[in-house]
Motif scaffolding. Structure first.
Motif, PDB file in Angstrom:
ATOM      1  N   ALA A 116       0.672  -1.748   0.332  1.00  0.00           N
ATOM      2  CA  ALA A 116       0.162  -0.044   0.262  1.00  0.00           C
ATOM      3  C   ALA A 116       0.942   1.283  -0.196  1.00  0.00           C
ATOM      4  O   ALA A 116       0.308   2.670  -0.616  1.00  0.00           O
ATOM      5  N   VAL A 117       2.009   0.722   0.588  1.00  0.00           N
ATOM      6  CA  VAL A 117       2.667   2.021   1.047  1.00  0.00           C
ATOM      7  C   VAL A 117       3.548   2.511  -0.831  1.00  0.00           C
ATOM      8  O   VAL A 117       3.650   3.759  -1.348  1.00  0.00           O
ATOM      9  N   ALA A 118       4.428   1.178  -1.464  1.00  0.00           N
ATOM     10  CA  ALA A 118       5.027   1.446  -2.645  1.00  0.00           C
ATOM     11  C   ALA A 118       3.727   2.163  -3.724  1.00  0.00           C
ATOM     12  O   ALA A 118       4.008   2.674  -4.168  1.00  0.00           O
ATOM     13  N   ASN A 119       2.182   1.456  -3.601  1.00  0.00           N
ATOM     14  CA  ASN A 119       1.423   2.019  -4.160  1.00  0.00           C
ATOM     15  C   ASN A 119       1.114   3.759  -4.692  1.00  0.00           C
ATOM     16  O   ASN A 119       0.674   4.657  -5.069  1.00  0.00           O
ATOM     17  N   ALA A 120       1.239   3.983  -2.932  1.00  0.00           N
ATOM     18  CA  ALA A 120       0.937   5.688  -2.547  1.00  0.00           C
ATOM     19  C   ALA A 120       1.957   6.859  -3.012  1.00  0.00           C
ATOM     20  O   ALA A 120       1.568   7.414  -4.180  1.00  0.00           O
ATOM     21  N   LEU A 121       3.560   5.978  -3.394  1.00  0.00           N
ATOM     22  CA  LEU A 121       4.633   7.190  -3.329  1.00  0.00           C
ATOM     23  C   LEU A 121       4.268   6.204  -5.078  1.00  0.00           C
ATOM     24  O   LEU A 121       4.571   7.776  -5.996  1.00  0.00           O
ATOM     25  N   ILE A 122       4.221   5.674  -5.788  1.00  0.00           N
ATOM     26  CA  ILE A 122       3.517   5.017  -7.660  1.00  0.00           C
ATOM     27  C   ILE A 122       3.108   6.410  -7.722  1.00  0.00           C
ATOM     28  O   ILE A 122       3.030   6.622  -9.117  1.00  0.00           O
ATOM     29  N   THR A 123       1.294   6.162  -6.812  1.00  0.00           N
ATOM     30  CA  THR A 123       0.810   6.801  -7.663  1.00  0.00           C
ATOM     31  C   THR A 123       0.946   8.293  -7.449  1.00  0.00           C
ATOM     32  O   THR A 123       0.324   8.867  -8.362  1.00  0.00           O
ATOM     33  N   VAL A 124       1.475   8.695  -6.385  1.00  0.00           N
ATOM     34  CA  VAL A 124       1.983  10.299  -6.586  1.00  0.00           C
ATOM     35  C   VAL A 124       2.743  10.616  -7.117  1.00  0.00           C
ATOM     36  O   VAL A 124       2.244  12.062  -8.366  1.00  0.00           O
TER      37      VAL A 124
END
Length: 192
Positions: free
Chosen positions: A52-60
């Motif tokens: 979820a953290v990796a997805n958040a960083l890449i999403t931004v």
């Protein structure tokens, strides 16, 4: 600061937006390209941190990149995205993030030992569905202002236009008598 020819046409209006099908094709090309690269980046980052953290960083990161690409090429603005577009795009990206995260959480509940291929299939499918919704939001709301101005549907008063005034030669203008003072001075007004 002048505007470039790509930002205005000869009449001073913003350029007409591309047709919906052309916009969607560009959206898929740019958004899909960034999405596929993001998918690989999430998979790599998820090995170092929670998914979820990796997805958040890449999403931004991908949202900022995609918003710029969509502003310049997909929706016909022809210029960089402003803060308003970035903020509104971030809202639609947050919804897409929620969709992809929920899809992945459901996958891990249903199949705890899902491999990378299954994760990629679920992630890309959820991203595709979220992308269709995002396209509609971006086209109809986030980047709609320039399109509304280009088609004359902008809210607010219409721009003032020069009025054509003609004098009729058949009606003579009244003549002023020569002895009529045209201007009174302050001294004249005090003496009266």
């Amino acid at each position: 600061m002048g505007r470039t020819r790509t930002e205005r046409d000869d009449a001073g209006r913003p350029p007409a937006p591309p047709a919906p099908l052309a916009s969607f094709a560009r959206f898929v090309l740019f958004g899909g390209g960034v999405g596929v690269a993001s998918s690989a980046a999430v998979a790599l980052l998820a090995q170092l941190m929670p998914w979820a953290v990796a997805n958040a960083l890449i999403t931004v990161a991908s949202t900022v990149l995609c918003t710029e690409l969509h502003a310049r090429f997909t929706f016909g603005a022809g210029r960089r995205a402003g803060w308003r577009q970035h903020l509104l795009s971030a809202g639609s990206a947050s919804a897409a993030y929620a969709v992809t995260t929920v899809a992945m959480l459901i996958l891990h509940v249903v199949r705890p030992s899902a491999g990378m291929l299954s994760e990629q299939a679920v992630y890309l499918s959820a991203s595709g569905l979220a992308g269709i919704g995002r396209f509609l939001v971006l086209r109809l709301y986030v980047f709609a202002i320039g399109r509304n101005q280009a088609t004359g549907r902008a809210k607010g008063p219409a721009p003032l236009q020069k009025a054509n005034v003609t004098m009729s030669p058949s009606i003579p203008a009244p003549a002023l008598p020569r002895d009529l003072p045209l201007r009174r001075t302050m001294a004249d007004s005090r003496s009266s």
